[in-house]
Design a protein around this motif. Structure first.
Motif, short mmCIF file in Angstrom:
data_model
loop_
_atom_site.label_atom_id
_atom_site.label_comp_id
_atom_site.label_asym_id
_atom_site.label_seq_id
_atom_site.Cartn_x
_atom_site.Cartn_y
_atom_site.Cartn_z
N LEU A 371 0.82 -1.22 0.00
CA LEU A 371 0.00 0.00 0.00
C LEU A 371 0.85 1.27 0.00
N GLY A 372 2.17 1.11 0.13
CA GLY A 372 3.06 2.26 0.06
C GLY A 372 3.05 3.14 1.28
N VAL A 373 2.83 2.55 2.47
CA VAL A 373 2.80 3.33 3.71
C VAL A 373 3.94 2.89 4.62
N SER A 374 4.22 3.71 5.62
CA SER A 374 5.19 3.34 6.65
C SER A 374 4.51 2.42 7.66
N ILE A 375 5.30 1.57 8.28
CA ILE A 375 4.76 0.55 9.19
C ILE A 375 5.31 0.75 10.58
N MET A 376 4.43 0.74 11.57
CA MET A 376 4.82 0.81 12.98
C MET A 376 4.42 -0.51 13.63
N LEU A 377 5.42 -1.32 13.96
CA LEU A 377 5.16 -2.61 14.59
C LEU A 377 4.96 -2.39 16.09
N SER A 378 3.78 -2.68 16.57
CA SER A 378 3.45 -2.46 17.99
C SER A 378 3.59 -3.76 18.75
N GLU A 379 4.66 -3.87 19.52
CA GLU A 379 4.85 -5.06 20.36
C GLU A 379 3.77 -5.04 21.44
N PHE A 380 3.04 -6.12 21.54
CA PHE A 380 1.84 -6.15 22.38
C PHE A 380 2.17 -6.17 23.86
N SER A 381 1.45 -5.34 24.60
CA SER A 381 1.53 -5.32 26.06
C SER A 381 0.15 -5.68 26.60
N GLN A 420 12.92 -10.43 15.80
CA GLN A 420 13.96 -9.65 15.13
C GLN A 420 13.82 -9.72 13.61
N GLN A 421 13.41 -10.86 13.09
CA GLN A 421 13.19 -10.98 11.65
C GLN A 421 12.05 -10.07 11.20
N LEU A 422 10.99 -10.01 11.98
CA LEU A 422 9.86 -9.14 11.64
C LEU A 422 10.27 -7.68 11.69
N LYS A 423 11.06 -7.32 12.68
CA LYS A 423 11.53 -5.93 12.78
C LYS A 423 12.43 -5.57 11.61
N SER A 424 13.29 -6.50 11.23
CA SER A 424 14.20 -6.25 10.10
C SER A 424 13.42 -6.06 8.81
#
Length: 441
Positions: A371-381, A420-424
């Motif tokens: 979709l051409g957007v930036s992604i913010m990965l939210s580690e769940f709390s 770490q793979q997902l973050k990379s």
């Protein structure tokens, strides 16, 4: 108490604690609840003293803090021993905020307070609250110590185990009633900061939805719109200070966008104000149409954080059914049509829900990149008292706040290697988006 014109003036000290965590960044973080209490106390004749461990503009920070984008920036930090529970996490554990001795010097420079009010942030940041309580008790053994905010609201019994006299849960004003202090819809007492690099504001409180992972309903039982005159005064104050960047703290702003945004636009025009607005709590995608997108653009909305959470349809429905894939695509299209780029549009994606496999998160990352957007990965709390928090009881002790730490919990669910793979992957795609935006300027 201090003496003023023959009468005793009560003294209050208000404190924002340091943060103990694996990572922390000043992502427009201000404790407006405590600042509103300061304003209410001042209106009631109290003498106010204030200390914010997280104040990056403190004189001690002059040579130690580099400004980031939009008023944000890094906190001063030192590595500290990890609590035993975190020994398996391959990251350094740090204390973020001004050193203890700066606070102790401050305490030695002020009169003894009658009450000390301490703000509690994330439940898993409670070590900072504990530190402040211990320092205050060592200086003022008999002073009344009060803790309020998110942590004591979600975990009042745990907060009561600290050496405090009062735990304020939610918006309970009974303590203030006993002190003869009237609750007001006060503007946060921003003047307590000699310098601000950004402002924060709420147009509304609460949320009409009830998503299974969210604490909004626990922190604000009802969805309400703030009095416009008070909001306007707050914005005018920021304008006088020359502040450019303002973070909007609303959980559900767009539910009243057609009512609020035209008033905001009129205020900006009438007083020749120009702000850059940011939406770190995430906007409800379903409510973004062309008119709303246009209003956001002309009023100065700059970074648009969108709540998507997961690309898995079944999980999306279970979490609260607040957005679909089609609605996200439509919202991004209309936002692009009014001038926003992939760098301006940041979409939240959850990682680390109790039964969420890593491939599901990876699929969401690929989808958002297309979709051409930036992604913010939210580690769940996991949050106490929520359905997702109840699920977390299967694998952690929810009565221990440190177990709610987002990095710790997400690592438990996904494993360090997968996380770490997902973050990379996310970082790789975000770099591509940034290069694309740069090439167009």
């Amino acid at each position: 108490m201090a003496t003023r014109r023959g009468r005793l003036t009560p003294i209050a000290l208000l404190v924002i604690p340091p943060i103990y965590d694996f990572k922390a960044y000043d992502f427009w973080l201000k404790f407006t609840g405590l600042l509103k209490i300061a304003s209410t106390l001042q209106d009631s004749g109290w003498q106010i003293y204030f200390f914010d461990f997280l104040d990056r503009s403190h004189p001690w920070m002059a040579s130690r803090s580099k400004p980031g984008t939009y008023g944000r920036g890094k906190y001063y930090a030192v590595e500290v021993p990890k609590p035993t529970i975190f020994k398996t996490i391959a990251r350094r554990f740090k204390r973020y905020g001004l050193p203890k001795q700066i606070f102790e010097q401050f305490l030695n420079s002020i009169p003894k307070p009658d009450y000390v009010f301490i703000a509690g942030g994330m439940t898993y940041w409670y070590l900072g609250v504990k530190e402040v309580v211990e320092i205050v008790r060592s200086h003022y053994p008999n002073t009344n110590v009060v803790v309020g905010g998110v942590y004591p609201t979600l975990m009042p019994n745990h907060a009561r185990k600290l050496e405090v006299d009062h735990v304020v849960v939610g918006n309970d004003m009974s303590l203030f009633d006993k002190l003869g202090i009237k609750s007001t819809a006060a503007i946060p007492l921003w003047r307590l900061y000699p310098k601000l690099t950004y402002g924060v504001i709420n147009f509304t409180y609460g949320c009409p939805l009830n998503c299974t992972y969210c604490a909004a309903r626990k922190l604000h039982e009802q969805f309400i719109i703030r009095d416009w005159d008070i909001v306007a005064d707050e914005l005018l104050y920021f304008g006088k200070l020359g502040i450019t960047d303002i973070a909007i703290y609303d959980d559900a702003l767009l539910f009243k966008a057609k009512e609020i945004l035209p008033k905001l636009l009129d205020l900006l025009h009438r007083y020749s104000l120009k702000f850059r607005f940011h939406t770190p709590n995430g906007l409800h995608v379903r409510l973004i149409d062309r008119d709303t997108a246009n209003l956001m653009r002309v009023t100065g909305f700059t970074t648009i954080f969108l709540s998507y959470e997961t690309h898995n349809l079944q999980r999306q429905q279970l979490l609260g059914n607040k957005v679909t894939e089609e609605e996200l695509i439509s919202a991004i299209e209309v936002l692009r049509s009014v001038g926003y780029t992939g760098c301006d549009l940041i979409v939240y994606l959850l990682a680390g829900l109790v039964d969420q496999p890593a491939p599901e998160v990876e699929e969401g990352i690929h989808f958002l990149h297309k979709l051409g957007v930036s992604i913010m990965l939210s580690e769940f709390s996991p949050i106490p008292g929520t359905p997702e928090g109840e699920k977390a009881c299967q694998i952690i002790d929810m009565d221990e706040p440190l177990c709610h730490n987002n990095l710790y919990f997400t690592t438990l669910v996904l494993g360090d290697h997968s996380l770490q793979q997902l973050k990379s992957l996310k970082n790789h795609y975000n770099r591509i988006i940034r290069l694309t935006c740069t090439s167009k300027t």
